[in-house]
Scaffold this active site. Structure first.
Site, mmCIF file in Angstrom:
data_model
loop_
_atom_site.group_PDB
_atom_site.id
_atom_site.type_symbol
_atom_site.label_atom_id
_atom_site.label_comp_id
_atom_site.label_asym_id
_atom_site.label_seq_id
_atom_site.Cartn_x
_atom_site.Cartn_y
_atom_site.Cartn_z
ATOM 1 N N LYS A 174 0.847 -1.206 0.000
ATOM 2 C CA LYS A 174 0.000 0.000 0.000
ATOM 3 C C LYS A 174 0.872 1.242 0.000
ATOM 4 O O LYS A 174 1.610 1.510 0.954
ATOM 5 C CB LYS A 174 -0.915 0.019 1.230
ATOM 6 C CG LYS A 174 -1.847 1.220 1.205
ATOM 7 C CD LYS A 174 -2.284 1.649 2.591
ATOM 8 C CE LYS A 174 -2.934 3.009 2.596
ATOM 9 N NZ LYS A 174 -2.070 4.099 2.095
ATOM 10 N N GLU A 249 8.605 0.119 11.671
ATOM 11 C CA GLU A 249 9.726 1.055 11.469
ATOM 12 C C GLU A 249 9.138 2.445 11.622
ATOM 13 O O GLU A 249 8.427 2.911 10.734
ATOM 14 C CB GLU A 249 10.291 0.904 10.048
ATOM 15 C CG GLU A 249 10.971 -0.394 9.773
ATOM 16 C CD GLU A 249 12.308 -0.505 10.481
ATOM 17 O OE1 GLU A 249 12.840 0.509 10.951
ATOM 18 O OE2 GLU A 249 12.796 -1.633 10.573
ATOM 19 N N CYS A 283 13.224 9.726 8.429
ATOM 20 C CA CYS A 283 13.060 9.116 9.760
ATOM 21 C C CYS A 283 14.325 9.247 10.583
ATOM 22 O O CYS A 283 14.271 9.378 11.795
ATOM 23 C CB CYS A 283 12.658 7.660 9.611
ATOM 24 S SG CYS A 283 13.797 6.706 8.622
ATOM 25 N N GLU A 378 12.524 19.935 20.627
ATOM 26 C CA GLU A 378 13.468 18.878 21.012
ATOM 27 C C GLU A 378 12.775 17.559 21.325
ATOM 28 O O GLU A 378 13.420 16.515 21.361
ATOM 29 C CB GLU A 378 14.252 19.304 22.257
ATOM 30 C CG GLU A 378 15.452 20.164 21.940
ATOM 31 C CD GLU A 378 16.318 20.304 23.169
ATOM 32 O OE1 GLU A 378 17.516 20.073 23.055
ATOM 33 O OE2 GLU A 378 15.773 20.636 24.236
HETATM 34 P P1 NAD Z 1 1.736 7.767 8.475
HETATM 35 O O1 NAD Z 1 1.901 6.899 9.671
HETATM 36 O O2 NAD Z 1 0.753 8.878 8.539
HETATM 37 O O3 NAD Z 1 1.308 6.899 7.197
HETATM 38 C C1 NAD Z 1 2.038 5.777 6.789
HETATM 39 C C2 NAD Z 1 1.122 4.821 6.029
HETATM 40 O O4 NAD Z 1 0.141 4.290 6.920
HETATM 41 C C3 NAD Z 1 0.352 5.473 4.883
HETATM 42 O O5 NAD Z 1 0.361 4.590 3.768
HETATM 43 C C4 NAD Z 1 -1.051 5.607 5.452
HETATM 44 O O6 NAD Z 1 -2.082 5.620 4.498
HETATM 45 C C5 NAD Z 1 -1.147 4.370 6.313
HETATM 46 N N1 NAD Z 1 -2.193 4.444 7.348
HETATM 47 C C6 NAD Z 1 -2.717 5.551 7.925
HETATM 48 N N2 NAD Z 1 -3.662 5.208 8.834
HETATM 49 C C7 NAD Z 1 -3.728 3.857 8.835
HETATM 50 C C8 NAD Z 1 -4.493 2.898 9.565
HETATM 51 N N3 NAD Z 1 -5.401 3.274 10.467
HETATM 52 N N4 NAD Z 1 -4.283 1.590 9.333
HETATM 53 C C9 NAD Z 1 -3.358 1.180 8.426
HETATM 54 N N5 NAD Z 1 -2.614 2.049 7.687
HETATM 55 C C10 NAD Z 1 -2.784 3.374 7.889
HETATM 56 O O7 NAD Z 1 3.193 8.305 8.136
HETATM 57 P P2 NAD Z 1 3.620 9.512 7.158
HETATM 58 O O8 NAD Z 1 3.224 10.793 7.769
HETATM 59 O O9 NAD Z 1 3.225 9.212 5.760
HETATM 60 O O10 NAD Z 1 5.213 9.327 7.244
HETATM 61 C C11 NAD Z 1 5.978 9.927 8.189
HETATM 62 C C12 NAD Z 1 6.331 9.001 9.336
HETATM 63 O O11 NAD Z 1 6.998 7.838 8.856
HETATM 64 C C13 NAD Z 1 7.315 9.669 10.276
HETATM 65 O O12 NAD Z 1 6.982 9.403 11.608
HETATM 66 C C14 NAD Z 1 8.628 9.025 9.899
HETATM 67 O O13 NAD Z 1 9.617 9.107 10.877
HETATM 68 C C15 NAD Z 1 8.207 7.627 9.603
HETATM 69 N N6 NAD Z 1 9.238 6.939 8.807
HETATM 70 C C16 NAD Z 1 9.972 5.924 9.378
HETATM 71 C C17 NAD Z 1 10.977 5.274 8.656
HETATM 72 C C18 NAD Z 1 11.805 4.142 9.250
HETATM 73 O O14 NAD Z 1 12.375 3.380 8.495
HETATM 74 N N7 NAD Z 1 11.905 3.995 10.544
HETATM 75 C C19 NAD Z 1 11.229 5.664 7.346
HETATM 76 C C20 NAD Z 1 10.481 6.698 6.795
HETATM 77 C C21 NAD Z 1 9.480 7.313 7.535
#
Ligand code: NAD
Length: 489
Positions: A174, A249, A283, A378
């Site tokens: 997705k 993640e 991230c 912070e």
């Molecule tokens: P998000 O959590 O809003 O969305 C991520 C995905 O989850 C999207 O595809 C979204 O449609 C889906 N989603 C939303 N609600 C859902 C639900 N109820 N059930 C299932 N899926 C659902 O994240 P974002 O704002 O798109 O991305 C930013 C976040 O991602 C930041 O916190 C960032 O740090 C994190 N991130 C982590 C890594 C890592 O490898 N650790 C890498 C990149 C980004």
């Protein structure tokens, strides 16, 4: 360029239940229509993946044959990198300098897992029973729901698809509703590489109508999720229904710790890359600088000079060093948190405002938060170009401050003292610690966090095992008949 955009379900491209706007972050204007998957599309995608899992067209392949498909995908991806990079740049605002390099490198992840496909071994167990052979097989875990955010999505899907396909799983991927174009276009490569229908399905849609339906689907065995902690909590609640395994993640509030003996120029460059690459939407963004008190002024003078020289521009211009944020919502959150931090007493050293041009641009921002306990900038993961600075007096103070967050994704330490570097790497609570560098990643090296940063580990050889389960097989090697259990001896 791939248009119109389509969902990819069971080997076919289709329009979706509805369409929604995708915004170009560099202009703030709608640039394309995206197909939306809802309950029906999710249902068909999971059903296709479930069928493909048992279909001899996939289940009957040897591990080496699965590896060959992954090698082919890697070649296609390398070839398509410029086109996909242009799409990612358009849809997310991430500058083309970064998207080109990153997508070309993603091909190495597929190659790495292609090479591992036929290295997944079972073993024989020396049990404490005579006349018994017992062996343990590794089998594919089942249908994987891979849910990714909008940033670095080809990379974040490769670290899921690569090991999942090497292990023999099937996948419903997705893409984020914020910028699904590059992953929808990537579906063409899956198709061309020759994966049988249903092995990889690529959809997009909104959290509640698509992501939630997918993650609680009874046929899903593993949810491999990258995103924010709040969404992760929803996913865990969703999987209370299907009891799927979950890998998470999540975000971070990663520190970069600079000791007075460090190579200051090198540390300044690392800090710039740590927080301003991808306009801070990463991230592993090094969003907290912890600097030893004695070198604070010298370090900041160099840092601010370089920040003010960053070339802001259109993301598709190869000369641009810094582009817009992906969404207007993100821009507003950053404005709010920066204002709150200044109210708390943080001193604005540079930035702190929108950039005067169309789109969602926010200036690279540096806040001196020393002496401000728990400044908002912070403690909040901003996913934006805001660096918060604090000073430390000695090693113990540096460790305490580095660990003063519930996140634990990454950390950087700059020092020329090797034994101290070792001590710091042991003391810092983070899944990745970079010593005298920052941001380095490789298919060979696992990646993931502690605490609120999640608990999955992606990358590295062991990641394949996460997509397998074991089967224990008992073989009685004696030809003597089994004794009648109801006859006393
Ligand atoms: P998000 O959590 O809003 O969305 C991520 C995905 O989850 C999207 O595809 C979204 O449609 C889906 N989603 C939303 N609600 C859902 C639900 N109820 N059930 C299932 N899926 C659902 O994240 P974002 O704002 O798109 O991305 C930013 C976040 O991602 C930041 O916190 C960032 O740090 C994190 N991130 C982590 C890594 C890592 O490898 N650790 C890498 C990149 C980004």
């Amino acid at each position: 360029m791939t248009a119109p955009f389509a969902l990819y379900i069971d080997g076919r491209f289709e329009a979706g239940a509805a369409t929604f706007d995708s915004i170009d972050p560099a202009t703030g204007q709608v640039w394309a229509q995206m197909p939306e998957a809802r309950i029906d599309e999710v249902e068909r995608a999971v059903t296709a993946a479930e069928r493909a899992l048992r279909d001899p067209a996939w289940a009957g392949l040897t591990a080496s044959q699965r590896g060959r498909l992954l090698y082919r995908l890697a070649d296609l991806l390398e070839h398509a990198a410029p086109e996909l990079a242009a799409l990612e740049t358009r849809d997310t605002g991430k500058i083309v300098r970064e998207t080109r390099g990153q997508i070309a490198y993603v091909a190495h992840y597929y190659r790495y897992y292609a090479g591992i496909a036929d290295q997944v071994r079972g073993h024989v167990v020396p049990v404490d029973k005579p006349d018994m052979q017992v062996w343990i097989k590794r089998e594919p875990l089942g249908v994987v729901a891979a849910i990714v955010p909008w940033n670095s999505q080809l990379f974040l899907s490769a670290v899921k698809l690569g090991p999942a396909l090497a292990a023999g799983c099937t996948v419903v991927l997705k893409a984020s509703e914020e910028a699904p174009a590059p992953l929808l276009a990537f579906a063409r490569l899956i198709h061309e590489a020759g994966f049988p229908p249903g092995v990889v399905n690529i959809i997009t849609g909104f959290g509640p109508e698509c992501g939630a339906v997918l993650s609680r689907h009874p046929k899903v065995s593993l949810v491999a999720f990258t995103g924010g902690p709040e969404t992760a909590r929803h996913i865990i609640r969703n999987t209370a229904d299907n009891l799927a395994k979950v890998s998470l993640e999540l975000g971070g509030k990663s520190p970069l710790v600079v000791f007075a003996d460090a190579d200051i120029d090198s540390a300044v460059n690392a800090q710039l890359a740590a927080i301003f690459a991808a306009s801070g939407q990463s991230c592993v963004a090094g969003s907290r600088l912890l600097i030893e008190a004695g070198v604070k002024d010298a370090f900041l003078a160099r840092l601010i000079e370089k920040v003010n020289a960053i070339r802001v521009g259109a993301p598709d211009d190869a000369q641009t060093e810094y582009g817009p944020l992906c969404t207007e919502r993100q821009l507003r959150t950053i404005e709010t948190v920066v204002a709150q931090s200044i109210e708390q007493g943080a001193r604005l050293l540079t930035g702190g405002h929108r950039i005067e041009r169309d789109g969602f641009y926010y200036a690279p921002t540096v806040l001196d938060c020393s002496g401000v306990p728990r400044a908002m900038s912070e403690i909040t993961e901003l996913f934006g170009p805001v660096l918060s600075i604090d000073v430390f007096s000695d090693e113990a103070d540096a460790i305490a401050k580095a660990n003063s967050t519930d996140y634990g994704l990454a950390a950087g330490v700059f020092t020329r003292d090797l034994t101290r570097a070792h001590r710091m790497s042991q003391a810092i609570h983070a899944g990745v610690v970079w010593l005298n560098t920052y941001r380095a990643v490789s298919p060979h090296a696992p990646f993931g966090g502690y605490g609120l940063s999640g608990h999955g580990r992606e990358g590295g050889a062991d990641a394949v095992l996460d997509y397998t389960t074991t089967k224990t097989v008992w073989l009685r090697t004696s030809d003597a008949p089994m004794g009648d259990p109801f006859v006393m001896r």
